[in-house]
Design a protein around this motif. Structure first.
Motif, PDB file in Angstrom:
ATOM      1  N   LYS A 110       3.082   0.614   7.517  1.00 41.79           N
ATOM      2  CA  LYS A 110       1.877   0.353   8.324  1.00 41.79           C
ATOM      3  C   LYS A 110       1.712  -1.145   8.624  1.00 41.79           C
ATOM      4  CE  LYS A 110      -0.945   2.020   5.197  1.00 41.79           C
ATOM      5  NZ  LYS A 110      -0.023   2.375   4.111  1.00 41.79           N
ATOM      6  N   SER A 111       1.769  -1.946   7.559  1.00 43.33           N
ATOM      7  CA  SER A 111       1.583  -3.392   7.763  1.00 43.33           C
ATOM      8  C   SER A 111       2.695  -3.953   8.627  1.00 43.33           C
ATOM      9  CB  SER A 111       1.560  -4.123   6.425  1.00 43.33           C
ATOM     10  OG  SER A 111       0.444  -3.713   5.674  1.00 43.33           O
ATOM     11  N   THR A 112       3.914  -3.488   8.410  1.00 42.56           N
ATOM     12  CA  THR A 112       5.039  -3.958   9.212  1.00 42.56           C
ATOM     13  C   THR A 112       4.785  -3.677  10.693  1.00 42.56           C
ATOM     14  OG1 THR A 112       6.482  -3.445   7.349  1.00 42.56           O
ATOM     15  CG2 THR A 112       7.539  -3.818   9.472  1.00 42.56           C
ATOM     16  N   SER A 116       1.385   4.394   0.940  1.00 48.55           N
ATOM     17  CA  SER A 116       1.821   3.030   0.658  1.00 48.55           C
ATOM     18  C   SER A 116       3.327   2.907   0.859  1.00 48.55           C
ATOM     19  CB  SER A 116       1.449   2.680  -0.785  1.00 48.55           C
ATOM     20  OG  SER A 116       1.760   1.340  -1.022  1.00 48.55           O
TER      21      SER A 116
HETATM   22  N1  LIG Z   1       9.645  -9.144   3.508  1.00 50.48           N
HETATM   23  C1  LIG Z   1      10.112  -7.953   3.054  1.00 50.48           C
HETATM   24  N2  LIG Z   1      11.272  -7.905   2.419  1.00 50.48           N
HETATM   25  C2  LIG Z   1      11.742  -6.734   1.959  1.00 50.48           C
HETATM   26  N3  LIG Z   1      11.112  -5.581   2.081  1.00 50.48           N
HETATM   27  C3  LIG Z   1       9.930  -5.579   2.700  1.00 50.48           C
HETATM   28  C4  LIG Z   1       9.360  -6.765   3.219  1.00 50.48           C
HETATM   29  N4  LIG Z   1       8.170  -6.465   3.788  1.00 50.48           N
HETATM   30  C5  LIG Z   1       8.031  -5.124   3.623  1.00 50.48           C
HETATM   31  N5  LIG Z   1       9.053  -4.623   2.963  1.00 50.48           N
HETATM   32  C6  LIG Z   1       9.249  -3.204   2.626  1.00 50.48           C
HETATM   33  O1  LIG Z   1       9.021  -2.434   3.789  1.00 50.48           O
HETATM   34  C7  LIG Z   1       8.344  -1.246   3.476  1.00 50.48           C
HETATM   35  C8  LIG Z   1       7.099  -1.123   4.303  1.00 50.48           C
HETATM   36  O2  LIG Z   1       6.175  -2.145   3.906  1.00 50.48           O
HETATM   37  P1  LIG Z   1       4.711  -2.218   4.492  1.00 50.48           P
HETATM   38  O3  LIG Z   1       4.075  -3.425   3.904  1.00 50.48           O
HETATM   39  O4  LIG Z   1       4.769  -2.137   5.938  1.00 50.48           O
HETATM   40  O5  LIG Z   1       4.038  -0.936   3.889  1.00 50.48           O
HETATM   41  P2  LIG Z   1       2.531  -0.457   4.015  1.00 50.48           P
HETATM   42  O6  LIG Z   1       2.570   0.859   4.670  1.00 50.48           O
HETATM   43  O7  LIG Z   1       1.706  -1.512   4.619  1.00 50.48           O
HETATM   44  O8  LIG Z   1       2.118  -0.259   2.501  1.00 50.48           O
HETATM   45  P3  LIG Z   1       0.692  -0.547   1.786  1.00 50.48           P
HETATM   46  O9  LIG Z   1      -0.193   0.609   2.137  1.00 50.48           O
HETATM   47  O10 LIG Z   1       1.026  -0.544   0.341  1.00 50.48           O
HETATM   48  O11 LIG Z   1       0.220  -1.841   2.280  1.00 50.48           O
HETATM   49  C9  LIG Z   1       8.070  -1.283   1.990  1.00 50.48           C
HETATM   50  O12 LIG Z   1       9.029  -0.485   1.339  1.00 50.48           O
HETATM   51  C10 LIG Z   1       8.253  -2.727   1.620  1.00 50.48           C
HETATM   52  O13 LIG Z   1       8.758  -2.838   0.323  1.00 50.48           O
END
Ligand SMILES: Nc1ncnc2c1ncn2[C@@H]1O[C@H](COP(=O)(O)OP(=O)(O)OP(=O)(O)O)[C@@H](O)[C@H]1O
Ligand SMILES: [Mg+2]
Lengths: 407, 225
Positions: free
Chosen positions: B47-49, B43
């Motif tokens: 990934k989502s980014t 997490s």
């Molecule tokens: N709009 C935003 N503003 C500030 N920080 C952000 C924003 N979107 C994402 N982040 C940060 O970027 C990082 C990556 O986020 P992301 O959502 O891509 O993670 P993820 O791998 O999808 O996690 P998860 O498995 O929990 O969904 C995280 O630390 C998150 O807090």
């Protein structure tokens, strides 16, 4: 714009309004009040105008009514107290106008009382009994339809004769020719010599409930004196008015610089006064309507901002599946216009009902100009767009990712 | 032949007041047409980014992204919307269906934005629902469907404009393992039909079903880029 997209936006707007019925209704209250006021004011005033115009046309063009009081008390700078202090209009003034007047064709006094007119045990109550001269028909443009009118001799010899209006004939002699027959007014026996042509109604009152007699005859049985009306048939209203003022100010000893202590009324003057009066009313009501429309608009803006926030996720999804910013903008703009339009439609309906009610109670002709409906729609459309554009732009400018992440 | 997806040194930085969050810090990814990819990582690893950038919902702060040879970084909002509409189908963990319209209407929604004629829209939506085994749920509202059924509606919606790429962010995250398995089979079928399928997950048993795993950690690719 694409039809499928338009329909989808419409559906979405209707859905949003339906889910929040009460909220939407409360939001439109300002619009409803505003549009109702606009419609009702325009309709009532235009109804009144038609009525006044048509009514006073029966009074005849170029006829001046020289009287103690004005017909319409209104407008700026009216001193009620002073008007009430005025001297009565009397026969001296009539004689002065008759003698010195040169700019008008005819002048005749009209002394009016309300009496019961009786035949046997039949009684026409509260008939307008008018004492006048032989010139009455020319001035009023109202001759007799049967028999004859007053002659100079009738006046001079104070004959006990009378001319009946149609209403009086209907009550007293419904089935026979009344000419040569007799009627009683205040115990005095008068012989019928003619029947007046019918005039119809003025401001909801019959003009035919009338009996005309020589003013000299009237003097025989009328005790106390009251203010009379002097009717004048002018060639030119302005010119005649000036001359009448000139003569009457001398006869009534009005000091230079002081206001006239009499009024010269006419159908033209009353229409003018009426228009002035309604203009003030109009401006006040449009002001009220304007304020409620702005308040309504702010309400719509507020509710749309709430709606945009509530549906941030939905906006994100729509963007993810390919909606352009302009399409999100149109969707929310359509929603605000629709809310405003619903208010407008309710307002138009209420305005219509209110006008109908007022015209029924006030016994006035009902008229709702088409342009007032168009105005109601345009107002609500304009308010919807004007106050909806900011929330809609806010929705459109959301970044898709932010919108999707919104909790 | 150039790859369908070509990312070079992509960084994504979010500003949170004074501090900067480096969600992606120099990522190189190439994916060719028809691949079945999983993106896996803990997490917060980005990934989502990464998925949002691949899906043209967002653009890189630094670095380049070419989709079918075109530079996405140079596109404006309307052009990105156009790409999303025609090339990409999204499947979300929380489904994100419109609650007040039926399953078929939800599926037809992307076609409205794509100016597909109404008759074709409904026909195609019903066909797609049939493909995901929901032919008897066409007129159901989302709240009348189970989680697995909702996710299948979302997949049908993602397919409605016949996109090249299917992007799914934790598609099984809200489903039990059996239901999740069913959903994964649909993705596998789509891959076999030639679609490029990219699934974001943090569960290894899901990621293992893909042809290739891209492992993310702290905004960087550990393996499989
Ligand atoms: N709009 C935003 N503003 C500030 N920080 C952000 C924003 N979107 C994402 N982040 C940060 O970027 C990082 C990556 O986020 P992301 O959502 O891509 O993670 P993820 O791998 O999808 O996690 P998860 O498995 O929990 O969904 C995280 O630390 C998150 O807090
Ligand atoms: Mg995530």
């Amino acid at each position: 714009m694409d039809r499928g997209f338009l329909l989808e936006s419409l559906r979405s707007a209707i859905e949003a309004i339906k889910t929040n019925k009460l909220r939407s209704l409360l939001t439109t209250l300002g619009i409803i009040i505003g549009v109702t006021t606009v419609i009702a004011v325009i309709s009532v005033i235009s109804g009144l105008k038609t009525q006044v115009a048509s009514s006073f046309s029966t009074l005849g063009a170029n006829v001046l009514y020289v009287q103690k009081y004005p017909w319409v008390m209104g407008g700026a700078g009216i001193d009620w107290w002073k008007i009430r202090q005025r001297k009565d209009m009397g026969m001296d003034e009539f004689r002065a106008l008759k003698e010195y007047g040169s700019s008008f064709k005819y002048v005749a006094p009209q002394i009016t009382y309300r009496y019961d007119v009786k035949v046997g045990n039949k009684n026409a109550r509260g008939v307008e009994v008018v004492g006048t001269t032989e010139h009455f028909p020319e001035i009023r443009d109202q001759g007799v339809k049967l028999g004859r009118f007053l002659s100079l001799d009738d006046i001079r010899y104070r004959r006990d004769v009378c001319i009946l209006g149609q209403d009086v004939v209907n009550t007293l002699y419904p089935d026979e020719n009344p000419i040569g027959k007799q009627v009683r007014i205040k115990g005095r026996i008068l012989t019928v010599i003619g029947i007046l042509k019918e005039l119809g109604d003025l401001m909801g009152q019959s003009m035919d409930n009338v009996v005309v007699i020589p003013y000299t005859t009237m003097a025989k049985f009328v005790g106390h004196r009251r203010s009379i009306t002097i009717t004048v048939l002018a060639q030119d209203e302005e010119e005649a008015s000036e001359e009448i003022r000139w003569i009457l100010r001398r006869v009534r000893k009005v000091k230079p610089g002081e206001d006239d202590d009499f009024s010269i009324n006419s159908s033209g003057a009353i229409t003018k006064q009426f228009n002035e009066l309604t203009r003030t009313m109009f401006i006040i009501m449009i002001g009220i309507a304007g304020i409620s429309l702005v308040v309504g608009g702010i309400g719509i803006m507020n509710i749309m901002l709430v709606s945009v926030t509530e549906r941030t996720r939905e906006i994100g999804v729509r963007k993810a599946i390919g909606a352009k910013s302009s399409e999100i903008l149109s969707q929310f703009l359509l929603e605000s216009v629709m809310i405003s339009f619903v208010g407008g439609i309710i307002g138009i309906f209420l305005g219509f009902s209110l006008t109908k009610l007022i015209s029924t109670i006030g016994n006035m002709p009902f008229g709702m100009p088409i342009w007032s409906i168009v105005l109601g729609f345009s107002f609500s459309f304009f308010i919807g767009v004007f106050f909806g554009i900011y929330p809609a732009r806010k929705a459109a400018s959301l970044s898709p990712v932010e919108a999707l992440r919104y909790e | 032949m150039s790859n369908l997806i070509e990312m070079k040194k992509v960084r994504k930085t979010y500003k949170l007041g004074e501090t900067e969050v480096h969600a992606l810090q120099g990522v190189n990814v190439s994916i060719s047409k028809g691949e079945f990819i999983s993106i896996i990582g803990p997490s917060g690893s980005g990934k989502s980014t990464l998925m949002h950038i691949i899906g043209c919902l967002d653009v890189p702060s630094v670095g380049s992204y070419h989709l079918q040879g075109e530079d996405v970084g140079k596109m404006n909002g309307d052009q990105l919307a156009d790409i999303r509409k025609k090339f990409i189908g999204f499947v979300f963990q929380d489904f994100y269906l419109l609650p007040d319209v039926t399953a078929w209407y939800n599926v037809a929604l992307p076609m409205i934005y794509n100016r597909v004629p109404p008759k074709t829209r409904k026909e195609r939506a019903i066909n797609l629902l049939t493909e995901v085994d929901l032919s008897d749920r066409i007129n159901h509202l989302p709240n009348q469907l189970s989680g697995g059924e909702r996710q299948r509606v979302t997949i049908a919606r993602a397919l409605s404009n016949n996109p090249e790429i299917i992007l799914a962010d934790e598609p099984t995250g809200n489903l039990d393992s059996v239901t999740g398995e069913g959903v994964m089979q649909i993705f596998y079928k789509l891959h076999e039909e030639g679609k490029t399928v990219i699934i974001v997950t943090h569960e290894h048993y899901v990621a293992d079903q893909a042809e290739r795993k891209i492992q993310l950690k702290d905004g960087m690719i550990e393996d499989g880029g």
